[in-house]
Write a protein that holds these residues in place. Structure first.
Motif, PDB file in Angstrom:
ATOM      1  N   ASP A 272      31.235  74.935   1.481  1.00  0.00           N
ATOM      2  CA  ASP A 272      31.561  75.082   2.892  1.00  0.00           C
ATOM      3  C   ASP A 272      31.829  76.547   3.215  1.00  0.00           C
ATOM      4  N   LEU A 273      31.550  76.916   4.464  1.00  0.00           N
ATOM      5  CA  LEU A 273      31.873  78.246   4.962  1.00  0.00           C
ATOM      6  C   LEU A 273      32.884  78.101   6.093  1.00  0.00           C
ATOM      7  N   ILE A 274      33.890  78.948   6.098  1.00  0.00           N
ATOM      8  CA  ILE A 274      34.942  78.899   7.120  1.00  0.00           C
ATOM      9  C   ILE A 274      34.802  80.129   8.012  1.00  0.00           C
ATOM     10  N   TYR A 275      34.760  79.884   9.331  1.00  0.00           N
ATOM     11  CA  TYR A 275      34.668  80.962  10.311  1.00  0.00           C
ATOM     12  C   TYR A 275      35.846  80.860  11.260  1.00  0.00           C
ATOM     13  N   ASN A 276      36.559  81.962  11.430  1.00  0.00           N
ATOM     14  CA  ASN A 276      37.698  81.993  12.341  1.00  0.00           C
ATOM     15  C   ASN A 276      37.237  82.487  13.708  1.00  0.00           C
ATOM     16  N   LEU A 277      37.271  81.594  14.676  1.00  0.00           N
ATOM     17  CA  LEU A 277      36.810  81.889  16.038  1.00  0.00           C
ATOM     18  C   LEU A 277      38.007  82.257  16.907  1.00  0.00           C
ATOM     19  N   LEU A 278      37.957  83.453  17.490  1.00  0.00           N
ATOM     20  CA  LEU A 278      39.036  83.915  18.376  1.00  0.00           C
ATOM     21  C   LEU A 278      38.575  83.758  19.825  1.00  0.00           C
ATOM     22  N   LEU A 279      39.187  82.795  20.528  1.00  0.00           N
ATOM     23  CA  LEU A 279      38.837  82.520  21.920  1.00  0.00           C
ATOM     24  C   LEU A 279      39.734  83.304  22.869  1.00  0.00           C
ATOM     25  N   ASP A 280      39.156  83.699  23.998  1.00  0.00           N
ATOM     26  CA  ASP A 280      40.015  84.233  25.044  1.00  0.00           C
ATOM     27  C   ASP A 280      40.696  83.068  25.760  1.00  0.00           C
ATOM     28  N   PRO A 282      41.169  82.172  28.965  1.00  0.00           N
ATOM     29  CA  PRO A 282      40.459  81.401  30.005  1.00  0.00           C
ATOM     30  C   PRO A 282      39.449  80.410  29.438  1.00  0.00           C
ATOM     31  N   THR A 283      38.692  80.828  28.386  1.00  0.00           N
ATOM     32  CA  THR A 283      37.706  79.908  27.799  1.00  0.00           C
ATOM     33  C   THR A 283      38.387  78.728  27.136  1.00  0.00           C
ATOM     34  N   ALA A 284      39.524  78.986  26.443  1.00  0.00           N
ATOM     35  CA  ALA A 284      40.257  77.892  25.815  1.00  0.00           C
ATOM     36  C   ALA A 284      40.767  76.913  26.859  1.00  0.00           C
ATOM     37  N   ALA A 285      41.175  77.434  28.010  1.00  0.00           N
ATOM     38  CA  ALA A 285      41.729  76.573  29.060  1.00  0.00           C
ATOM     39  C   ALA A 285      40.644  75.872  29.863  1.00  0.00           C
ATOM     40  N   THR A 308      41.217  73.443  24.872  1.00  0.00           N
ATOM     41  CA  THR A 308      41.165  73.577  23.417  1.00  0.00           C
ATOM     42  C   THR A 308      42.414  74.297  22.906  1.00  0.00           C
ATOM     43  N   GLN A 309      43.068  73.717  21.937  1.00  0.00           N
ATOM     44  CA  GLN A 309      44.326  74.254  21.427  1.00  0.00           C
ATOM     45  C   GLN A 309      44.098  75.140  20.207  1.00  0.00           C
ATOM     46  N   PRO A 310      44.961  76.162  20.036  1.00  0.00           N
ATOM     47  CA  PRO A 310      44.899  76.959  18.801  1.00  0.00           C
ATOM     48  C   PRO A 310      45.086  76.061  17.580  1.00  0.00           C
ATOM     49  N   VAL A 338      39.796  77.518  15.239  1.00  0.00           N
ATOM     50  CA  VAL A 338      39.979  78.145  16.552  1.00  0.00           C
ATOM     51  C   VAL A 338      41.346  78.810  16.656  1.00  0.00           C
ATOM     52  N   SER A 339      41.341  80.060  17.071  1.00  0.00           N
ATOM     53  CA  SER A 339      42.558  80.767  17.461  1.00  0.00           C
ATOM     54  C   SER A 339      42.382  81.230  18.906  1.00  0.00           C
ATOM     55  N   VAL A 340      43.494  81.446  19.605  1.00  0.00           N
ATOM     56  CA  VAL A 340      43.443  81.896  21.006  1.00  0.00           C
ATOM     57  C   VAL A 340      44.098  83.268  21.094  1.00  0.00           C
TER      58      VAL A 340
END
Length: 382
Positions: A272-280, A282-285, A308-310, A338-340
């Motif tokens: 598996d590959l893990i990618y940490n996505l940093l959302l702004d 407004p996009t998360a909301a 979408t929650q952190p 997902v991180s915000v």
């Protein structure tokens, strides 16, 4: 040919005794022995496969490792037991344990051991691979310093026109027999002839360039194919590319030890590959679409649900690394964490907006969300 379970190869259960394993191997070895199946490649592969299985299962330490870890024993090595690198001479050398010390096929009882060709030593190399190279497989070229056949005698070890003579110590068999008296009576053991080194013959007039060894120091550019999906600590065995054997003997192998470079984008977890996505925020909301990278270098669009929650995790099936051929199937997944992003500084207008939003019930969090956060903290400190 894909690897099969060693117990399946020999047709025995996991609780089989050493004697049962030996009998099962003997039966298969007789059936598929090259002398009974000349030119039959399928029979030869089954003969080798059975020898590999026996080599592991009759050894208590190897068997314990195999039972516990399967083909991933010894830290996930590509060839964990070194068994798949066995050649026919290695296999015949085991026959003393199975057929009473005789490697010849004729009844497995009255023949003598085959004269042994000298085998060159193995070489070890290290190769550092990027995650992208691992995902696709790669061919690497190495300039290797090693023993190569003598340029003067072409590997024979003899001067031009010189002939070989039958070794007078072992009479051409390549082995000598020692008889000793023990408390159990007379004991016979066989060993490699010290005069000819197991070849059964001696050189009458040795090559002046190599001193009769048949080898000299040289260089060779070797192409090595690294299969996709390998991991740190695995060993890829390249047969026949090691040091040349003396007197036109058998070449050794090259063992390639895999090292893995760190990747700035992905974290590897097996396949598996893990990618940490940093959302702004407004996009998360509000939700929307974002692009994320793939290990192949392309971009992949994924949908972000509104609210979408952190800490949310999304799993994209089959977008990870492939399994090494013969050691698994398919591909791993791409796991998106997902991180915000929360800005550290705000303009005056942004602050006013935040103050206004702070008074909204939607931005205070409902009771279920609060309980969920509390439970996460509780579990962490416990």
């Amino acid at each position: 040919m894909a690897k099969r379970d060693y117990y399946e190869v020999l047709g025995v259960g996991k609780g089989a005794t050493e004697d049962e394993i030996k009998k099962a191997y003997r039966k298969i070895a007789i059936q598929y022995h090259p002398d009974r199946n000349p030119g039959n490649k399928e029979a030869e592969e089954k003969f080798k496969e059975a020898a590999e299985a026996y080599d592991v299962l009759h050894d208590p330490k190897k068997r314990q490792q195999y039972d516990q870890f399967g083909f991933n024993a010894q830290g996930g090595g590509f060839d964990p037991f070194g068994a798949s690198s066995m050649n026919m001479d290695d296999i015949f050398s085991m026959f003393g344990d199975i057929f009473g010390g005789h490697a010849g096929f004729g009844g497995f009882g009255g023949g003598s051991r085959r004269p042994q060709k000298h085998r060159g030593s193995d070489l070890r190399l290290k190769v550092r691979l990027s995650l992208n190279e691992i995902s696709q497989g790669v061919t690497k070229k190495f300039k290797v310093r090693k023993d190569i056949p003598c340029s003067h005698c072409h590997g024979s070890g003899a001067e031009a026109g010189s002939s070989d003579e039958i070794c007078q110590t072992c009479h051409g068999s390549g082995v000598i027999t020692h008889t000793t008296q023990s408390i159990f009576g007379m004991m016979q053991t066989q060993g490699t002839c010290p005069t000819c080194g197991g070849s059964g013959h001696v050189i009458k007039d040795k090559c002046k360039h190599c001193g009769g060894s048949g080898v000299e120091k040289g260089e060779e550019v070797v192409e090595i194919n690294i299969p996709a999906g390998v991991a740190e600590g695995m060993v890829v065995n390249v047969p026949g590319k090691g040091n040349a054997g003396h007197n036109n003997g058998i070449n050794g192998d090259i063992q390639v030890f895999i090292e893995e470079e760190e990747n700035d984008t992905f974290i590897r977890d097996e396949n598996d590959l893990i990618y940490n996505l940093l959302l702004d925020f407004p996009t998360a909301a509000l939700g929307g679409e974002v692009e994320i990278p793939t290990i192949e270098g392309t971009k992949l669009k994924i949908k972000i649900e509104n609210g979408t929650q952190p800490g949310k995790t999304m799993r994209l099936r089959g977008k990870g690394l492939p399994a090494v051929q013969g050691y698994g199937n398919g591909r791993g997944d791409l796991v998106v964490n997902v991180s915000v992003y929360v800005p550290k500084t705000l303009s005056r207008e942004e602050k006013e907006m935040m103050v206004h939003l702070k008074e909204s019930d939607n931005f205070k969090g409902d009771s279920d969300t609060k309980r969920s956060i509390f439970q996460k903290f509780k579990n962490y400190f416990n």
